[in-house]
Enzyme design. Structure first.
Site, PDB file in Angstrom:
ATOM      1  N   GLY A  91       0.808  -1.217   0.000  1.00  0.00           N
ATOM      2  CA  GLY A  91       0.000   0.000   0.000  1.00  0.00           C
ATOM      3  C   GLY A  91       0.838   1.261   0.000  1.00  0.00           C
ATOM      4  O   GLY A  91       0.582   2.193  -0.761  1.00  0.00           O
ATOM      5  N   ASP A  97       3.774  45.832  27.467  1.00  0.00           N
ATOM      6  CA  ASP A  97       3.185  44.860  28.399  1.00  0.00           C
ATOM      7  C   ASP A  97       4.324  44.344  29.282  1.00  0.00           C
ATOM      8  O   ASP A  97       5.501  44.468  28.912  1.00  0.00           O
ATOM      9  CB  ASP A  97       2.534  43.724  27.595  1.00  0.00           C
ATOM     10  CG  ASP A  97       2.182  42.557  28.451  1.00  0.00           C
ATOM     11  OD1 ASP A  97       1.496  42.752  29.467  1.00  0.00           O
ATOM     12  OD2 ASP A  97       2.606  41.422  28.121  1.00  0.00           O
ATOM     13  N   TYR A  98       4.005  43.764  30.435  1.00  0.00           N
ATOM     14  CA  TYR A  98       5.092  43.344  31.324  1.00  0.00           C
ATOM     15  C   TYR A  98       5.403  41.841  31.219  1.00  0.00           C
ATOM     16  O   TYR A  98       6.387  41.455  30.603  1.00  0.00           O
ATOM     17  CB  TYR A  98       4.762  43.759  32.775  1.00  0.00           C
ATOM     18  CG  TYR A  98       5.952  43.570  33.684  1.00  0.00           C
ATOM     19  CD1 TYR A  98       7.000  44.488  33.677  1.00  0.00           C
ATOM     20  CD2 TYR A  98       6.057  42.451  34.508  1.00  0.00           C
ATOM     21  CE1 TYR A  98       8.131  44.303  34.465  1.00  0.00           C
ATOM     22  CE2 TYR A  98       7.179  42.257  35.312  1.00  0.00           C
ATOM     23  CZ  TYR A  98       8.204  43.185  35.282  1.00  0.00           C
ATOM     24  OH  TYR A  98       9.312  42.988  36.053  1.00  0.00           O
ATOM     25  N   VAL A 136      -5.712  -5.060   6.001  1.00  0.00           N
ATOM     26  CA  VAL A 136      -6.364  -6.308   5.581  1.00  0.00           C
ATOM     27  C   VAL A 136      -7.888  -6.129   5.613  1.00  0.00           C
ATOM     28  O   VAL A 136      -8.591  -6.533   4.686  1.00  0.00           O
ATOM     29  CB  VAL A 136      -5.909  -7.478   6.484  1.00  0.00           C
ATOM     30  CG1 VAL A 136      -6.775  -8.699   6.275  1.00  0.00           C
ATOM     31  CG2 VAL A 136      -4.435  -7.805   6.212  1.00  0.00           C
ATOM     32  N   ARG A 155      10.176 -10.793  10.889  1.00  0.00           N
ATOM     33  CA  ARG A 155      11.162 -10.554  11.956  1.00  0.00           C
ATOM     34  C   ARG A 155      11.598 -11.845  12.652  1.00  0.00           C
ATOM     35  O   ARG A 155      11.636 -11.943  13.884  1.00  0.00           O
ATOM     36  CB  ARG A 155      10.595  -9.574  12.980  1.00  0.00           C
ATOM     37  CG  ARG A 155      10.178  -8.301  12.296  1.00  0.00           C
ATOM     38  CD  ARG A 155       9.381  -7.374  13.152  1.00  0.00           C
ATOM     39  NE  ARG A 155       8.735  -6.370  12.315  1.00  0.00           N
ATOM     40  CZ  ARG A 155       7.833  -5.508  12.716  1.00  0.00           C
ATOM     41  NH1 ARG A 155       7.442  -5.490  13.958  1.00  0.00           N
ATOM     42  NH2 ARG A 155       7.311  -4.637  11.878  1.00  0.00           N
ATOM     43  N   ASP A 161       2.323  40.225  24.522  1.00  0.00           N
ATOM     44  CA  ASP A 161       2.433  38.822  24.125  1.00  0.00           C
ATOM     45  C   ASP A 161       1.131  38.047  24.112  1.00  0.00           C
ATOM     46  O   ASP A 161       1.005  37.068  23.401  1.00  0.00           O
ATOM     47  CB  ASP A 161       3.407  38.081  25.049  1.00  0.00           C
ATOM     48  CG  ASP A 161       2.786  37.834  26.406  1.00  0.00           C
ATOM     49  OD1 ASP A 161       2.420  38.816  27.068  1.00  0.00           O
ATOM     50  OD2 ASP A 161       2.634  36.662  26.776  1.00  0.00           O
ATOM     51  N   LYS A 167      -0.831  -8.864  16.510  1.00  0.00           N
ATOM     52  CA  LYS A 167      -1.992  -9.182  15.665  1.00  0.00           C
ATOM     53  C   LYS A 167      -3.006 -10.104  16.333  1.00  0.00           C
ATOM     54  O   LYS A 167      -4.039 -10.417  15.755  1.00  0.00           O
ATOM     55  CB  LYS A 167      -1.528  -9.809  14.337  1.00  0.00           C
ATOM     56  CG  LYS A 167      -0.551  -8.957  13.534  1.00  0.00           C
ATOM     57  CD  LYS A 167      -1.219  -7.750  12.891  1.00  0.00           C
ATOM     58  CE  LYS A 167      -0.228  -6.952  12.044  1.00  0.00           C
ATOM     59  NZ  LYS A 167      -0.818  -5.740  11.464  1.00  0.00           N
TER      60      LYS A 167
END
Ligand code: ADQ
Length: 734
Positions: free
Chosen positions: A30, A508-509, A387, A321, A689, A288
């Protein structure tokens, strides 16, 4: 059009070398199908391992292989046997695979595997970097290459990086087990777009990012330093038409052209027309749920003996595997279970389980998909599971039933399947009975919906949706960069500043002049900040105002000795330099007794959070709370407050890790505008901010220089990415 390259562990071709003759065999899987359309269409390369260990290859052969692959636009990453052993069989399949599939007992924690993983990921990244040009896009696949996104991004920030994970992403409680958890997350965060099969995996990923890295997440965006990363789910599809067309052809073939398997299947049906077939197809992998499936089938035969002799389970297991210990054990277990079921329920002319331990050609897969009455898909964990989709696509007569594990990603798209818990063998046995006795009308009704959905979202749609999102994120990043204060923007701000006769500077602070502290009282100005402010104040053309949501006391004491005006509590109070505090707006606090108890219940329920009381507002702080719980409770609190505020003419302000309730109609926009009235400033600078500063950015005259700290969407003209940048910008104004 920008090029799109693909990186995956394996190239989409296998190599067969015989007598120095090199043959390339294209993969039919796929991923290969879906990606081939992408990298061909966008003129890219596919970077990956060709599948042969390089120890056995002479230099000449290697060069010839590379040349041959070049013809297919493939670039090979050559790996030695040792690298494959440690990186692929090792860290990928003995550490990440079990961890991400919740098999903690199978995890190998050997640091040697990790070191090899880093080294080989770097090899893939280096190969990709050789191929990439700035402005290109790259799409990296799967768990074997989790570190590659960051390795590429750090070297070529101008490349758009996509990453897709094909397996599940586990919950934080499982993920945190790994010693290298932060490194893996950091590796993934090199991508601009991260894709998962389902929203659940996305959710788990977010919680790991939040808890391990502390980054801010809003909707599906992660905000870090100077970048935004988009995370989304893209359920992978299959090449639907290929399976459907092949299934149609299978039934149209004349007898002599049919495969041996097909002829045997037909003979079987001819001899026993009432017999039913159940299909099970997977790689032989412990995720599985193959043993559970066999046990459930045995239970079914035990509980419904009338089906003995009438139902056969065809079980296909692709060797996988085979050098990893847990796979060897699993093979032994499955062999034994098959023998056990066949021994218990079989007879001379009845074999309950037909077991094939091999890969099968596509043609045979289709024959099985289209001949079997039921598909039994019972993984204990599965990223997606193709599948199930392939079975649906091959059912051209629209009959057939799927029994599906709720632990597979695909279950989210297949509500019409019979859903089971893979560990509940009784439930699976029951579902097998239900499937075998399901009326044809009901089967069709369910199958029509399934086919519709799987056909619509096929592998091509999947890949094109991902590419579309890559393009979107590319635009988003460039819009961030466009507003960022570049050297040339900085120059023009400096010129405007220098030319001005009277300047108003709103600052702004918290989060602008200083970083956030866990305790708001720890955010005192440091020496550097004092010096920056002193220098600005010295210039008689400057009128400086710190405009903050804080209360009067702290800012007044912290900035004592400065020639600065203060506007606090979002505009309730003003204190011009050398004058007394004055109310700027009509505020009242009569509402406090009814709102405070609500906030208190949230403090009780959210450890680490606390209430700050200002003259005309109440603030619930959750910076010190556990991040996820804090966000969750903040949403709850907003919800609860919404019903209260209308009656009291209140407003809810959402700042950085704070929720503030205050009298309505008062904000920094109104306050800053009022401040400017009747004064003839010819230069206005405002820096802030959070979103309470957005009022100011929107209300101030258009000619103002408005600057947002951070990368979020903003009404400000420019952005800088940190407090340090604000400070250096202010120091450069002369
Ligand atoms: P896999 O774990 O390999 O993939 P899956 O999605 O089911 O699992 O794909 C298996 C593929 O192998 C199917 O296309 C199937 O046709 C083929 N196949 C199975 N048995 C075969 C046999 N005996 N002979 C030949 N071909 C056979 C990983 C994740 C999944 C995720 C996919 C894609 O583990 O959860 O769905 O990637 O993202």
């Amino acid at each position: 059009m920008n090029r799109i390259h693909i990186v995956s562990n394996r190239l989409p071709v296998s190599i067969n070398v015989e007598n120095d003759n090199i043959e390339l065999i294209p993969s039919v899987g796929g991923l290969a199908t879906g990606m081939r359309s992408v990298y061909k269409e966008y003129n890219g390369k596919w970077i990956g391992w060709p599948g042969l260990p390089n120890d056995d290859l002479s230099d000449e052969l290697k060069t010839n292989i590379d040349e041959k692959l070049k013809g297919e636009d493939c670039v090979s990453v050559h790996l030695s046997k040792e690298e494959i052993d440690l990186y692929y069989d090792g860290f990928s399949n003995r550490t990440i695979w079990p961890l991400f599939h919740y098999f903690a007992q199978h995890i190998d924690y050997d640091p040697k595997l990790w070191e090899a993983f880093v080294k080989v990921n770097q090899k893939f990244a280096d190969k990709a970097l050789e191929t990439l040009e700035e402005g290109d896009t790259i799409w990296i696949h799967d768990y074997q290459l989790l570190l590659v996104p960051e390795m590429i991004k750090s070297k070529k920030p101008g490349v758009t990086v996509g990453f897709f994970l094909h397996i599940p992403f586990p919950s934080f409680e499982v993920f945190r087990i790994l010693p290298w958890r932060k490194e893996l997350i950091q590796g993934m965060l090199g991508a601009d777009l991260i894709g998962f099969h389902t929203f659940d995996y996305q959710r788990h990923f977010f919680s790991c990012v939040r808890r391990l890295m502390g980054y801010e997440i809003s909707f599906n965006e992660i905000h870090i330093e100077d970048r935004i990363i988009i995370v989304d789910s893209f359920p992978m599809g299959i090449d639907y038409d290929k399976f459907r067309d092949a299934a149609i052809q299978t039934f149209q073939k004349p007898l002599q052209e049919k495969s041996k398997l097909h002829r045997e299947l037909e003979k079987y049906f001819l001899v026993s027309p009432n017999r039913k077939l159940i299909l099970s197809i997977d790689r032989l992998d412990y995720s599985k749920g193959i043993p559970n499936r066999l046990q459930a089938f045995a239970k079914f035969l035990e509980e419904y003996p009338e089906f003995i002799g009438k139902v056969t389970l065809i079980m296909l297991a692709v060797p996988s595997r085979g050098t990893v210990e847990h796979y060897i054990n699993l093979k032994r277990e499955v062999d034994e279970l098959v023998g056990n079921v066949n021994g218990r329920f079989g007879s001379i002319n009845y074999t309950p389980v037909w077991y094939f331990y091999r890969s099968m050609p596509f043609e045979n897969l289709i024959e099985l998909y289209s001949s079997c009455d039921v598909a039994l898909v019972t993984p204990v964990r599965d990223g997606m599971n193709l599948v199930a989709k392939e079975y649906v696509a091959s059912r051209t007569n629209r009959t057939g039933v799927i029994i599906l594990s709720e632990m597979a990603g695909v279950s989210k798209e297949m509500g019409e399947a019979l859903m089971i818990n893979p560990n509940n063998t009784g439930e699976i046995a029951q579902s097998i009975y239900q499937a075998l006795t399901m009326p044809l009308d009901e089967q069709r009704e369910r199958m029509i919906y399934l086919q519709d959905r799987i056909k619509r979202y096929d592998v091509f749609k999947w890949s094109s949706e991902f590419v579309k999102s890559l393009r979107k994120v590319e635009k988003l990043q460039s819009s961030i960069y466009a507003k960022k204060v570049s050297d040339s923007i900085l120059e023009s701000i400096k010129t405007e500043y220098a030319d001005a006769k009277k300047r108003s500077i709103f600052l702004d602070y918290d989060g602008t002049l200083t970083g956030f502290k866990k305790n708001p009282n720890d955010a005192k100005p440091d020496k550097e900040l004092h010096n920056i402010l002193y220098k600005l104040e010295e210039d008689p053309k400057n009128v400086i105002t710190v405009i903050s949501g804080r209360d009067r006391e702290s800012l007044e004491s912290w900035l004592e000795g400065h020639k600065i005006n203060l506007i606090v509590e979002h505009g309730v109070w003003i204190k011009k330099h050398g004058k007394e505090w004055k109310m700027l707006a009509n505020a009242n606090d009569t509402w406090k007794p009814s709102i405070r108890p609500i906030l208190e219940t949230f403090v009780d329920r959210t450890p680490g959070s606390f209430i700050e009381e200002k003259n005309y507002s109440l603030v619930w702080h959750f910076r010190k709370a556990e991040p996820e719980q804090g966000e969750l409770r903040a949403n709850e609190l907003k919800d609860e407050l919404t019903t209260m505020i209308a009656n009291h003419n209140l407003e809810i302000l959402e700042g950085n890790k704070v929720i503030e309730v205050k009298s309505g109609g008062i904000n920094k926009g109104m306050a800053s505008l009022q401040f400017l009235q009747n004064q003839n400033f010819d230069f206005v600078l405002a820096i802030g901010d959070d979103w309470t500063d957005e009022y100011m950015f929107r209300e101030l005259p258009e000619s103002s220089v408005t600057i947002k700290v951070g990368l979020k969407h903003t009404a400000a003209r420019y952005k800088v990415d940190s407090v340090a940048k604000v400070r250096s910008l202010l120091s450069e104004l002369k």
